[in-house]
Scaffold this motif. Sequence first.
Motif, mmCIF file in Angstrom:
data_model
loop_
_atom_site.group_PDB
_atom_site.id
_atom_site.type_symbol
_atom_site.label_atom_id
_atom_site.label_comp_id
_atom_site.label_asym_id
_atom_site.label_seq_id
_atom_site.Cartn_x
_atom_site.Cartn_y
_atom_site.Cartn_z
ATOM 1 N N ALA A 256 -0.325 -3.146 -3.118
ATOM 2 C CA ALA A 256 -1.511 -3.772 -2.520
ATOM 3 C C ALA A 256 -2.732 -3.326 -3.299
ATOM 4 C CB ALA A 256 -1.643 -3.388 -1.045
ATOM 5 N N GLY A 257 -3.301 -4.236 -4.076
ATOM 6 C CA GLY A 257 -4.417 -3.866 -4.927
ATOM 7 C C GLY A 257 -3.938 -2.910 -6.001
ATOM 8 N N SER A 258 -4.598 -1.777 -6.124
ATOM 9 C CA SER A 258 -4.217 -0.780 -7.122
ATOM 10 C C SER A 258 -3.226 0.243 -6.571
ATOM 11 C CB SER A 258 -5.470 -0.044 -7.625
ATOM 12 O OG SER A 258 -6.127 0.606 -6.548
ATOM 13 N N ALA A 259 -2.927 0.151 -5.278
ATOM 14 C CA ALA A 259 -2.042 1.120 -4.637
ATOM 15 C C ALA A 259 -0.612 0.591 -4.579
ATOM 16 C CB ALA A 259 -2.535 1.438 -3.230
ATOM 17 N N ALA A 295 -4.203 2.624 2.749
ATOM 18 C CA ALA A 295 -5.086 3.725 2.359
ATOM 19 C C ALA A 295 -4.539 5.068 2.815
ATOM 20 C CB ALA A 295 -6.479 3.497 2.938
ATOM 21 N N GLN A 296 -4.071 5.137 4.076
ATOM 22 C CA GLN A 296 -3.509 6.385 4.597
ATOM 23 C C GLN A 296 -2.284 6.806 3.792
ATOM 24 O OE1 GLN A 296 -2.723 5.457 8.714
ATOM 25 N NE2 GLN A 296 -4.664 6.351 9.400
ATOM 26 N N SER A 297 -1.392 5.840 3.517
ATOM 27 C CA SER A 297 -0.145 6.145 2.813
ATOM 28 C C SER A 297 -0.411 6.527 1.368
ATOM 29 C CB SER A 297 0.795 4.943 2.885
ATOM 30 O OG SER A 297 1.163 4.668 4.223
ATOM 31 N N ALA A 298 -1.393 5.889 0.738
ATOM 32 C CA ALA A 298 -1.737 6.225 -0.648
ATOM 33 C C ALA A 298 -2.196 7.673 -0.744
ATOM 34 C CB ALA A 298 -2.810 5.276 -1.164
ATOM 35 N N ALA A 299 -3.002 8.091 0.229
ATOM 36 C CA ALA A 299 -3.486 9.473 0.232
ATOM 37 C C ALA A 299 -2.350 10.447 0.532
ATOM 38 C CB ALA A 299 -4.598 9.630 1.255
#
Length: 302
Positions: A256-259, A295-299
């Motif tokens: 998703a996007g850059s993640a 966002a949470q998972s990327a972090a």
Amino acid sequence: MKIVLLGNNQFAVSVAWGLCQLEAVSEVVFLSGAKSNKNRFVHPKAAVPTGLRDLVEANALSASDTKISDANSLEGLSGADVVVLLPPMGQSGFRSPQASKTTSIALARGFVPGIQQYASDAKILVAASPANYIAAWMHQVIGTAQIIGLGNGATTAHLTTEIANRVKVSVEDVMALAIGSDQETYPLPQYCRVNGIPIAQLMPETDIEHLCEAVRQRCPYTTDSGYTMISHILQLVSTIALDRNRVMSVGTRVSAGSASVYLNVPAKIGSEGVTDIVPLDLTNQQREQFKKLVAQSAADQS
């Protein structure tokens, strides 16, 4: 099809019993890794399941030809079609997120060299919690796309049961769908149906909101879902073994996007593992929730 069960052997006995009832499964191997795995969470005395003899005899009584054995070295992974990373010993009831990560990574770390050397083409099912975190770690280390997290089974089962109870119908007629991460779950009411009928036609909007909130509050670290996990493992193995091309909500790699992260999303699963991620038509609120999950998972998974 050869299935290798890694780790928690007493839990594995129950899993193996279910696998032996699947005609497509020709061999089940228990592998604790006690002699080759240096992590301190695998006790040497747990190398051979205490219920193994009973399982072999019960298997014979049920007229199953599935071969059952235990291995004390990573060579037991040779020729595996599916490898299942089971929860570490004692990983039930309340576990803090960090404690779950520590014990599961320690367990997985001991098996990774064997998977790379002897079972590089196997489909890997991650039942250890937190499933998406462990799946992402194994993907980074092993570099294979055929790693599937089994962290959404309890949520889907809970959602299905709640819909059946509230609408007063058989669970057989209920199809439920939720997406999520290791920390958050979001039911998708527009994809929840009773024999094809959207639940919006069967429940008031306020009841649907209360239902979704109840499911979201279900924390994977406080849920004892042993039988549910066994059922989820059997469903996945059957789907892969029989190339059934079922759509199931599982932990899979999503870009998703850059993640690029592991999330619980609906995916098409067959003999090659996850072949497609099913696109979803989300509301504006659900899109924001999905962005939050990414966002949470990327972090977390970085």
